[in-house]
Design an enzyme around this catalytic site. Structure first.
Site, mmCIF file in Angstrom:
data_model
loop_
_atom_site.group_PDB
_atom_site.id
_atom_site.type_symbol
_atom_site.label_atom_id
_atom_site.label_comp_id
_atom_site.label_asym_id
_atom_site.label_seq_id
_atom_site.Cartn_x
_atom_site.Cartn_y
_atom_site.Cartn_z
ATOM 1 N N CYS A 119 6.522 2.835 0.122
ATOM 2 C CA CYS A 119 5.819 1.641 -0.311
ATOM 3 C C CYS A 119 5.512 0.714 0.861
ATOM 4 C CB CYS A 119 6.649 0.950 -1.399
ATOM 5 S SG CYS A 119 5.721 -0.145 -2.474
ATOM 6 N N HIS A 120 5.954 -0.541 0.803
ATOM 7 C CA HIS A 120 5.650 -1.525 1.838
ATOM 8 C C HIS A 120 6.492 -1.363 3.101
ATOM 9 C CE1 HIS A 120 3.540 -3.260 -1.551
ATOM 10 N NE2 HIS A 120 2.882 -4.019 -0.700
ATOM 11 N N ALA A 121 7.384 -0.397 3.144
ATOM 12 C CA ALA A 121 8.138 -0.119 4.374
ATOM 13 C C ALA A 121 7.211 0.294 5.510
ATOM 14 C CB ALA A 121 9.183 0.960 4.133
#
Length: 193
Positions: A119-121
């Protein structure tokens, strides 16, 4: 059972399912999971966020649980770990500004140790400059950041359940891929499934 130890970097408003579920999956496989957060000590917690897909143009966000940090940030030594997990959520937005976080990510990339990001990692991966020419997935809105950092965007073939492996790097678009994401990460760790 495994004798592996992995580091999971979290922060306030980490995505609940992307931290709790992978930790539990890995522990089921016998992996020791050290959860750490910049400026926090073992016994403290971070707040989680629950992102859900409810039909709007983007995900919704709700307050989740308190997620336990079990490792003092100051004691983290990259050499002690076989792999690194970076969940998504809101925390990558500011974790990418922490130079020590970026040093850790760069070290895992340099030594080609298994590195799992979802995801936003991808924000952390791009800030650490470790995705150039790597094929990656992330939450679809991060495609521009990945491409600007020199990554090759891989369209999720199975929607948000998708996963992609490029060498030591395993990436996924969001928590619906947790089972696939952790399965591939476990394989990179050398765990027979």
């Amino acid at each position: 059972m495994s004798n592996k130890t992995v580091l999971m970097i979290v922060g306030d408003y980490v995505e609940d399912y992307e931290a709790m579920v992978p930790k539990q999956i890995l522990e089921t496989l016998g992996v020791a999971v050290h959860t750490a957060c910049p400026d926090k000590k073992a016994g403290e917690t971070v707040a989680t966020a629950i992102h859900d897909f409810e039909g709007e143009q983007t995900y919704s966000e709700k307050r989740g649980h308190n997620f336990a940090v079990n490792t003092d940030w100051q004691s983290v030594k990259e050499a002690d770990y076989d792999g690194l997990v970076i969940p998504g959520g809101r925390s990558p937005e500011y974790l990418r500004l922490d130079e020590r976080v970026l040093e850790i990510v760069r070290d895992f990339a340099k030594h080609e140790k298994p590195l799992a990001a979802t995801c936003h990692a991808a924000y952390v991966l791009t800030a650490a400059n470790v995705v150039r020419e790597k094929k990656c997935q992330a939450y679809p809105t991060l495609r521009p950041e990945l491409e600007l950092a020199g990554a090759v965007w891989v369209e999720p073939s199975e929607g948000l359940d998708s996963v992609h492996v490029d060498g030591h790097l395993v990436t996924a678009p969001a928590w619906p891929a947790n089972a696939n994401w952790m399965r591939e990460f476990a394989r990179l760790l050398g765990i027979a499934l």
